[in-house]
Design a protein around this motif. Sequence first.
Motif, short mmCIF file in Angstrom:
data_model
loop_
_atom_site.label_atom_id
_atom_site.label_comp_id
_atom_site.label_asym_id
_atom_site.label_seq_id
_atom_site.Cartn_x
_atom_site.Cartn_y
_atom_site.Cartn_z
N SER A 278 -2.52 -3.92 30.22
CA SER A 278 -3.39 -2.75 30.25
C SER A 278 -4.32 -2.79 29.05
O SER A 278 -4.01 -3.39 28.01
CB SER A 278 -2.54 -1.46 30.21
N LEU A 279 -5.47 -2.13 29.18
CA LEU A 279 -6.39 -2.01 28.06
C LEU A 279 -5.89 -1.03 27.01
O LEU A 279 -6.37 -1.04 25.87
CB LEU A 279 -7.77 -1.57 28.55
N ASP A 280 -4.95 -0.18 27.40
CA ASP A 280 -4.41 0.80 26.44
C ASP A 280 -3.35 0.13 25.58
O ASP A 280 -2.17 0.49 25.59
CB ASP A 280 -3.82 1.99 27.20
N SER A 281 -3.77 -0.87 24.85
CA SER A 281 -2.87 -1.65 24.01
C SER A 281 -3.60 -2.02 22.73
O SER A 281 -4.84 -1.96 22.66
CB SER A 281 -2.40 -2.93 24.73
N GLU A 282 -2.83 -2.42 21.74
CA GLU A 282 -3.41 -2.95 20.52
C GLU A 282 -2.53 -4.06 19.98
O GLU A 282 -1.31 -4.09 20.24
CB GLU A 282 -3.59 -1.84 19.48
N ILE A 283 -3.14 -4.98 19.27
CA ILE A 283 -2.44 -6.15 18.74
C ILE A 283 -2.29 -5.98 17.25
O ILE A 283 -3.27 -5.67 16.54
CB ILE A 283 -3.20 -7.44 19.09
N VAL A 284 -1.07 -6.18 16.75
CA VAL A 284 -0.73 -5.88 15.37
C VAL A 284 -0.25 -7.14 14.68
O VAL A 284 0.55 -7.91 15.24
CB VAL A 284 0.36 -4.79 15.29
N ASP A 285 -0.75 -7.37 13.47
CA ASP A 285 -0.27 -8.46 12.61
C ASP A 285 1.10 -8.07 12.08
O ASP A 285 1.24 -7.06 11.37
CB ASP A 285 -1.25 -8.69 11.47
N SER A 286 2.14 -8.84 12.41
CA SER A 286 3.50 -8.47 12.03
C SER A 286 3.70 -8.48 10.53
O SER A 286 4.52 -7.72 10.00
CB SER A 286 4.50 -9.42 12.70
N ALA A 287 2.97 -9.31 9.81
CA ALA A 287 3.17 -9.41 8.36
C ALA A 287 2.56 -8.24 7.63
O ALA A 287 3.11 -7.77 6.62
CB ALA A 287 2.57 -10.72 7.85
#
Length: 812
Positions: A278-287
């Motif tokens: 879905s477009l209702d997402s975001e990608i996060v840098d785990s560090a």
Amino acid sequence: PSFDFDNTERCNPAELLEELKRFAQSQARQYPSHGHILVMMGDDFRYIHAQRGFSCLDQIIDMSEVRSADSGVSVRYSTPGEYFAAIRPHLDTASLRLHQDDFYPYQDKPYEQYWSGVLATRADLKWLIRDTEQIVQHVEALLAVMRIKDNTSKVSRNWEPLEQQLEECRKQVAIGYHHDAITGTCAAVAAADYKLRLRRAARQALGVGRAALLLLHEPLAEAKGDAYNTAAQYELGEDADNLAREYVVALGNNSSIAVTNAAALVPQDAVVRVQLGSLDSEIVDSATSQVVPADVVGSVGKQPVVEFLARSVPGLGLRSYSVRSGGRVKDKAATQVATAQLRKGDAHVDLRIVGGRIRVSIGTKAVVWHSLRQYFANPLVQSSGAYVMHSFMLMYMVVFIVFGCALVLGLGVSAVVHFSGVAWVRHVLVPQLSSGKPAWWSSPASVTAGSLSGMAFTYYVAQIADIEMLTAWTVGNGLVGLRLAAPVFLSAYAVAGALRWPARRCVLYVYSVAAGVVLTLFWAPTWQSRPIAPVNRLFTIRSGSVCDTAQIHLGTALVTYRLCADQPGLLQVTTTAAPARDREVVAQYELDQPGWAGASCSFDIYNGVDLVRRQYSRWTPVPGNYYPAVSHVSLANRPLALHLRQATGATCIRKNTLEVMVRRDMSANDYRGLIAPIHDVVPVAVTHFIDVSGGPNVLATNNLVNTPPLAFALPVKGPDTLSLMRSPLKNARLVGIQVADSSVHAPAAGGDSGALSVLARVQVLPGSQALNIPPGNLISPAKKAFAVDGGDWAMAPLSTRNRTERYVDRLQ
């Protein structure tokens, strides 16, 4: 000659031994000093029945040992190395020449029979070989990294099955190194088999990489998920299923993404494509727990494909990202403009069409003129095929002969009508005036007019005349020839009559025309190809936080310009060329920097080991000036370099101008081995990176372009970041890495039993100083680190590597 013993079901050792004996005795007369004769084995399409062939050869060797005393001939298996070791004492080595280069340009027949076509035949297969090789080498390094990271019994227990799977992948890549695969000179069915093997090997290697990333988890997680090479070219005209499987990483039920940089010795950024639910997402840098920039670039079915920027992925390591709900990924809207502006940080590129070419302004550094051109192939006049490329100069020469005959006939009739016909005959060979002075000395106007006419006609034939009409003319269509020759005859007759040219001046004019044609063909080589015009004068642009792109159609080819945040100093140019029968499509990049003095054009090609200087030869046809370019070509002493995603052919066609092969499609046969035309129906994507930075770091940049990170979708969260590098090595390339118990290498490595020994082969890039790396300072957890040199260690089977390892502390 070569001998093979599998082409017949009948093996007569006595008869075949006698044949070998006769051959050896005939050759021994030429080498009386040592008597060692090297007999080559095999040829194309041999070893189909390998077991039968070697069984027959074993019988011959056994019989030769029994009869050697009587026959004076002994036969045994050998290698080139053993042969040269045996004859070295008999050689005057001081008189031998040392050749350290390839054998290009190569031609087997005169005239213009250069084997330059193999440099671009089946460009898609060349890319697939490079792509699979990158994946296998990367996963090999990743396996070593994960084993070094946690050397536990659980990891060691699961290590051997993964190594066995990767060894099978190496063998498939080795099959892809077959000369008919890397040159593309294989039959269509063989090419399909090569592609199938390479795709399977790539998928299997990626599966090994996923399993390696999951080895550290307890309980052991299943290696389910998706993975891909971030350098994969998705502008291939493939269907959506292939797009999902090969050119993006599909998350599925996974929520973690590991971006690995295990094959590089420095950190690097990467643009990663992910298929989201879905477009209702975001990608996060785990560090850092920071949301990373991401843009929508397409879709597979109803699921969006997103690009995000993975920053500072450590060398010999990885960086993890997670996907969570909330937020919204930006969708890039497309607009059409006459001037495209691409911006990323401090880098900016302006694109606009000027006179049929693309003017590429790269900040304040340089202006590069980009264009696509094509050479036309006449399948009935010295045709090109899978091996040989022609500039079609001979086809043009046929046209010029017809033109010359019409010209001579028109001038001759004019001379006969207006002057004495005897004078015409007398001055045909050596035209002179009545005073005895040469006509070219006293009649410069005739020389000038003839030379300009020859140049003008050459330009008309090569750049303006309809190619179908020329083809019909050169294959003997009399009506077309008459239609074209008649205006030449009438013009020559009318002009010569109106100017009252005597016979001697007419003959001088004809000679000057011929000289103008020949000089133009050799001194204006760019006239032998024609530009491919833009379909319209508008760019389709998409601006995003990760990449800015601009697309334009040049003929049937789609050209995509990309400026991305991972490599803002490079402009990526991808040409997706559709099939075009009997066409050689090339790309030209001209550096707009006037004032470069010099009549010749020199360029440098990086062959993976050395930077080799080449020079365009004006009196050699265009195909004889093409050279193999593995990954890099640049103008000598000028700030224009191209980093190549697949091997191809390149030359410097004129001052400041690099010309690179894109694709070729031939309906004829050049009868060099493959008795079939070359016709691929799938569009082929060829990618070049324009680099105008110059300076000593160009090859380091090329190394990173050809060492792309991999992306893996994982069911569990991996380490936030991981790296085994103590300090980056900017001017070196990791060729291969192997991990073993130090007890295996303890005598040479000085390691203790139970510890790990890391064997790394690092190649210093050309132009860089040798690296002094104290043992243990390359890879941090290992007690010892060594360079392994000699042989193609990186892709060789493990059994071969163990025989060619040599431990050194100084890498050079």
